[in-house]
Design an enzyme around this catalytic site. Sequence first.
Site, PDB file in Angstrom:
ATOM      1  N   ASP A  73       0.870  -1.180   0.000  1.00 43.94           N
ATOM      2  CA  ASP A  73       0.000   0.000   0.000  1.00 43.94           C
ATOM      3  C   ASP A  73       0.909   1.234   0.000  1.00 43.94           C
ATOM      4  O   ASP A  73       1.707   1.415   0.933  1.00 43.94           O
ATOM      5  CB  ASP A  73      -0.871  -0.062   1.271  1.00 43.94           C
ATOM      6  CG  ASP A  73      -1.831   1.105   1.374  1.00 43.94           C
ATOM      7  OD1 ASP A  73      -1.521   2.200   0.853  1.00 43.94           O
ATOM      8  OD2 ASP A  73      -2.892   0.925   1.992  1.00 43.94           O
ATOM      9  N   GLY A 117       9.202  11.004  -2.394  1.00 42.15           N
ATOM     10  CA  GLY A 117      10.394  10.806  -1.543  1.00 42.15           C
ATOM     11  C   GLY A 117      11.309   9.752  -2.145  1.00 42.15           C
ATOM     12  O   GLY A 117      12.533   9.912  -2.170  1.00 42.15           O
ATOM     13  N   TYR A 160     -11.520  12.312  -4.143  1.00 38.54           N
ATOM     14  CA  TYR A 160     -10.777  11.980  -5.363  1.00 38.54           C
ATOM     15  C   TYR A 160     -10.244  13.253  -6.022  1.00 38.54           C
ATOM     16  O   TYR A 160      -9.050  13.378  -6.290  1.00 38.54           O
ATOM     17  CB  TYR A 160     -11.707  11.232  -6.315  1.00 38.54           C
ATOM     18  CG  TYR A 160     -11.061  10.738  -7.589  1.00 38.54           C
ATOM     19  CD1 TYR A 160     -10.173   9.670  -7.579  1.00 38.54           C
ATOM     20  CD2 TYR A 160     -11.363  11.329  -8.823  1.00 38.54           C
ATOM     21  CE1 TYR A 160      -9.592   9.208  -8.758  1.00 38.54           C
ATOM     22  CE2 TYR A 160     -10.799  10.867 -10.003  1.00 38.54           C
ATOM     23  CZ  TYR A 160      -9.914   9.803  -9.965  1.00 38.54           C
ATOM     24  OH  TYR A 160      -9.347   9.345 -11.144  1.00 38.54           O
ATOM     25  N   THR A 190     -11.327   7.051 -19.775  1.00 37.40           N
ATOM     26  CA  THR A 190     -10.691   6.033 -20.611  1.00 37.40           C
ATOM     27  C   THR A 190     -11.412   4.707 -20.382  1.00 37.40           C
ATOM     28  O   THR A 190     -11.857   4.425 -19.273  1.00 37.40           O
ATOM     29  CB  THR A 190      -9.198   5.922 -20.247  1.00 37.40           C
ATOM     30  OG1 THR A 190      -8.602   7.205 -20.435  1.00 37.40           O
ATOM     31  CG2 THR A 190      -8.477   4.913 -21.115  1.00 37.40           C
TER      32      THR A 190
HETATM   33  P1  NAD Z   1      -8.177   1.045 -11.172  1.00 38.31           P
HETATM   34  O1  NAD Z   1      -9.032   1.182  -9.960  1.00 38.31           O
HETATM   35  O2  NAD Z   1      -8.473  -0.051 -12.118  1.00 38.31           O
HETATM   36  O3  NAD Z   1      -6.642   0.929 -10.764  1.00 38.31           O
HETATM   37  C1  NAD Z   1      -6.091   1.505  -9.630  1.00 38.31           C
HETATM   38  C2  NAD Z   1      -5.093   0.514  -9.038  1.00 38.31           C
HETATM   39  O4  NAD Z   1      -4.475   1.119  -7.879  1.00 38.31           O
HETATM   40  C3  NAD Z   1      -5.741  -0.777  -8.570  1.00 38.31           C
HETATM   41  O5  NAD Z   1      -4.991  -1.882  -9.019  1.00 38.31           O
HETATM   42  C4  NAD Z   1      -5.719  -0.660  -7.048  1.00 38.31           C
HETATM   43  O6  NAD Z   1      -5.706  -1.908  -6.393  1.00 38.31           O
HETATM   44  C5  NAD Z   1      -4.459   0.161  -6.831  1.00 38.31           C
HETATM   45  N1  NAD Z   1      -4.416   0.915  -5.564  1.00 38.31           N
HETATM   46  C6  NAD Z   1      -5.381   1.698  -5.029  1.00 38.31           C
HETATM   47  N2  NAD Z   1      -4.969   2.240  -3.878  1.00 38.31           N
HETATM   48  C7  NAD Z   1      -3.693   1.786  -3.681  1.00 38.31           C
HETATM   49  C8  NAD Z   1      -2.723   1.986  -2.653  1.00 38.31           C
HETATM   50  N3  NAD Z   1      -2.975   2.770  -1.598  1.00 38.31           N
HETATM   51  N4  NAD Z   1      -1.530   1.363  -2.769  1.00 38.31           N
HETATM   52  C9  NAD Z   1      -1.266   0.549  -3.834  1.00 38.31           C
HETATM   53  N5  NAD Z   1      -2.147   0.332  -4.821  1.00 38.31           N
HETATM   54  C10 NAD Z   1      -3.341   0.943  -4.747  1.00 38.31           C
HETATM   55  O7  NAD Z   1      -8.238   2.457 -11.908  1.00 38.31           O
HETATM   56  P2  NAD Z   1      -7.670   2.894 -13.335  1.00 38.31           P
HETATM   57  O8  NAD Z   1      -8.817   3.264 -14.181  1.00 38.31           O
HETATM   58  O9  NAD Z   1      -6.696   1.890 -13.833  1.00 38.31           O
HETATM   59  O10 NAD Z   1      -6.911   4.238 -12.952  1.00 38.31           O
HETATM   60  C11 NAD Z   1      -5.506   4.279 -12.762  1.00 38.31           C
HETATM   61  C12 NAD Z   1      -5.078   5.697 -12.465  1.00 38.31           C
HETATM   62  O11 NAD Z   1      -5.458   6.550 -13.539  1.00 38.31           O
HETATM   63  C13 NAD Z   1      -5.712   6.278 -11.190  1.00 38.31           C
HETATM   64  O12 NAD Z   1      -4.745   7.041 -10.520  1.00 38.31           O
HETATM   65  C14 NAD Z   1      -6.816   7.153 -11.725  1.00 38.31           C
HETATM   66  O13 NAD Z   1      -7.075   8.223 -10.857  1.00 38.31           O
HETATM   67  C15 NAD Z   1      -6.225   7.628 -13.052  1.00 38.31           C
HETATM   68  N6  NAD Z   1      -7.293   7.992 -13.999  1.00 38.31           N
HETATM   69  C16 NAD Z   1      -8.023   7.035 -14.632  1.00 38.31           C
HETATM   70  C17 NAD Z   1      -9.048   7.426 -15.508  1.00 38.31           C
HETATM   71  C18 NAD Z   1      -9.868   6.411 -16.255  1.00 38.31           C
HETATM   72  O14 NAD Z   1     -10.767   6.815 -16.997  1.00 38.31           O
HETATM   73  N7  NAD Z   1      -9.623   5.132 -16.159  1.00 38.31           N
HETATM   74  C19 NAD Z   1      -9.323   8.782 -15.709  1.00 38.31           C
HETATM   75  C20 NAD Z   1      -8.568   9.726 -15.003  1.00 38.31           C
HETATM   76  C21 NAD Z   1      -7.539   9.321 -14.167  1.00 38.31           C
HETATM   77  N1  UDP Z   2      10.248   7.617   1.216  1.00 38.83           N
HETATM   78  C1  UDP Z   2      10.015   6.353   0.710  1.00 38.83           C
HETATM   79  N2  UDP Z   2      11.037   5.742   0.038  1.00 38.83           N
HETATM   80  C2  UDP Z   2      12.262   6.316  -0.144  1.00 38.83           C
HETATM   81  C3  UDP Z   2      12.471   7.620   0.365  1.00 38.83           C
HETATM   82  C4  UDP Z   2      11.443   8.247   1.050  1.00 38.83           C
HETATM   83  O1  UDP Z   2       8.950   5.786   0.849  1.00 38.83           O
HETATM   84  O2  UDP Z   2      13.119   5.695  -0.771  1.00 38.83           O
HETATM   85  C5  UDP Z   2       9.164   8.281   1.926  1.00 38.83           C
HETATM   86  C6  UDP Z   2       9.561   8.639   3.358  1.00 38.83           C
HETATM   87  O3  UDP Z   2       8.852   7.770   4.214  1.00 38.83           O
HETATM   88  C7  UDP Z   2       9.124  10.057   3.535  1.00 38.83           C
HETATM   89  C8  UDP Z   2       8.519  10.492   2.215  1.00 38.83           C
HETATM   90  O4  UDP Z   2       8.912   9.509   1.273  1.00 38.83           O
HETATM   91  O5  UDP Z   2       8.111  10.168   4.507  1.00 38.83           O
HETATM   92  C9  UDP Z   2       8.992  11.832   1.755  1.00 38.83           C
HETATM   93  O6  UDP Z   2      10.390  11.800   1.661  1.00 38.83           O
HETATM   94  P1  UDP Z   2      11.250  13.145   1.678  1.00 38.83           P
HETATM   95  O7  UDP Z   2      12.679  12.745   1.613  1.00 38.83           O
HETATM   96  O8  UDP Z   2      10.756  14.049   0.638  1.00 38.83           O
HETATM   97  O9  UDP Z   2      10.851  13.819   3.034  1.00 38.83           O
HETATM   98  P2  UDP Z   2      11.275  13.522   4.529  1.00 38.83           P
HETATM   99  O10 UDP Z   2      11.900  12.161   4.596  1.00 38.83           O
HETATM  100  O11 UDP Z   2      12.242  14.598   4.842  1.00 38.83           O
HETATM  101  O12 UDP Z   2       9.984  13.605   5.275  1.00 38.83           O
END
Ligand code: NAD
Ligand code: UDP
Length: 332
Positions: A73, A117, A160, A190
């Site tokens: 995540d 980061g 969003y 899309t």
């Molecule tokens: P989708 O929901 O099919 O894909 C999103 C993916 O992100 C999923 O696989 C989901 O499991 C993953 N995900 C969600 N939260 C997560 C998290 N916290 N950590 C890791 N993975 C996470 O949607 P999509 O249509 O493929 O869209 C992909 C991107 O494109 C999104 O950022 C969306 O905002 C952007 N987008 C899509 C459209 C469209 O029409 N499809 C339009 C505008 C923007």
């Molecule tokens: N971070 C990460 N992977 C990396 C380097 C940073 O996930 O390889 C994350 C880290 O947890 C941090 C965030 O990215 O909270 C922002 O990083 P940045 O260096 O910009 O800011 P700082 O560490 O000074 O908060």
Amino acid sequence: MIHDKILTNVGYRSGRAKQILVTGGAGFLGSHLCERLVNAGHEVLCVDNFYTGSKRNLTALLDSSRFELIRHDITFPLYLEVDEIYNLACPASPIHYQYDPVQTTKTSVHGSINMLGLAKRLKARILLASTSEVYGDPEVHPQPETYWGRVNPIGPRACYDEGKRCAETLFFDYRRQHNLSIKVARIFNTYGPRMLPNDGRVVSNFIVQALTNEPITIYGDGSQTRSFCFVDDLISGLVRLMETPDSLTGPVNLGNPAELEILELAQLIIDMIGSKSVIDFKPLPTDDPKQRQPDIAKAKEELDWAPSVSLHDGLTKTIAYFENLLMADELV
Ligand code: NAD
Ligand code: UDP
Ligand code: UDP
């Protein structure tokens, strides 16, 4: 390991194979992007928490030695080594992003901070999948990138829309503050194979309803407009944007300017399928934008990109995908 990294970086500069991270890579757009990048010879690391994505979308890639799937995540920090990052993680359909709105905002905001980061530590280029939703319910039509938008900050779509607006802010602040190489794509509606049948988006809803002869649900009177881009065209636009020089940051609109009313879309899908579905009018959701059409002049000029797949051809491929799901009894 260090040696591999040096080789990869040399490859990156000379345009050869790169190590590329795709967040949200198991989703609709992400899985098509992973496929495109692996087929171009790159090594792809896909990171996804499977909130709306699935391993099934990646079936064609799971056996490839150039592909790796990590369950993670992005609201939590992530430490790995790559040359480029495509940040797509975020649910995109209103049903899914409104199901857990706090997590949606966290994914766009905390998730972008973590990926920025990571990009900062690696000096890697990073692209944000932003959205036409940053324009909200627009007073300017079609929408150019210079339009600042009209978003309700406290409505049900705000998790969003405002999440993505804040993500864009973060990208530009990391650029100004840390000189990061950033790319921001504003993606318009899309569609294509691997949309979820149950995610509530209009193209998948209408096709599934038409294939099963269920009523087609039109929200409002169907006079609201959208402009639909086929997934292959969109992926080409994203890859082209990533390949532009550092000076080109975007935001760049990516979408198909061919605009139509939702009622027209319903009729087209009914006709193409030869469905017996009738139209069922339902209430319009809160803050549903009345019209949306990308101005893609900037993408044409800076990326030499424009969509090439017609709505009819794109729908034919998408209908075939859902027909296969229906035959395999996987239309849930
Ligand atoms: P989708 O929901 O099919 O894909 C999103 C993916 O992100 C999923 O696989 C989901 O499991 C993953 N995900 C969600 N939260 C997560 C998290 N916290 N950590 C890791 N993975 C996470 O949607 P999509 O249509 O493929 O869209 C992909 C991107 O494109 C999104 O950022 C969306 O905002 C952007 N987008 C899509 C459209 C469209 O029409 N499809 C339009 C505008 C923007
Ligand atoms: N971070 C990460 N992977 C990396 C380097 C940073 O996930 O390889 C994350 C880290 O947890 C941090 C965030 O990215 O909270 C922002 O990083 P940045 O260096 O910009 O800011 P700082 O560490 O000074 O908060
Ligand atoms: N829509 C509809 N019936 C449906 C699903 C959506 O009439 O079964 C409408 C929705 O109200 C909106 C348009 O179609 O006006 C596009 O909806 P979608 O959720 O696909 O995308 P977005 O609103 O985010 O552009």
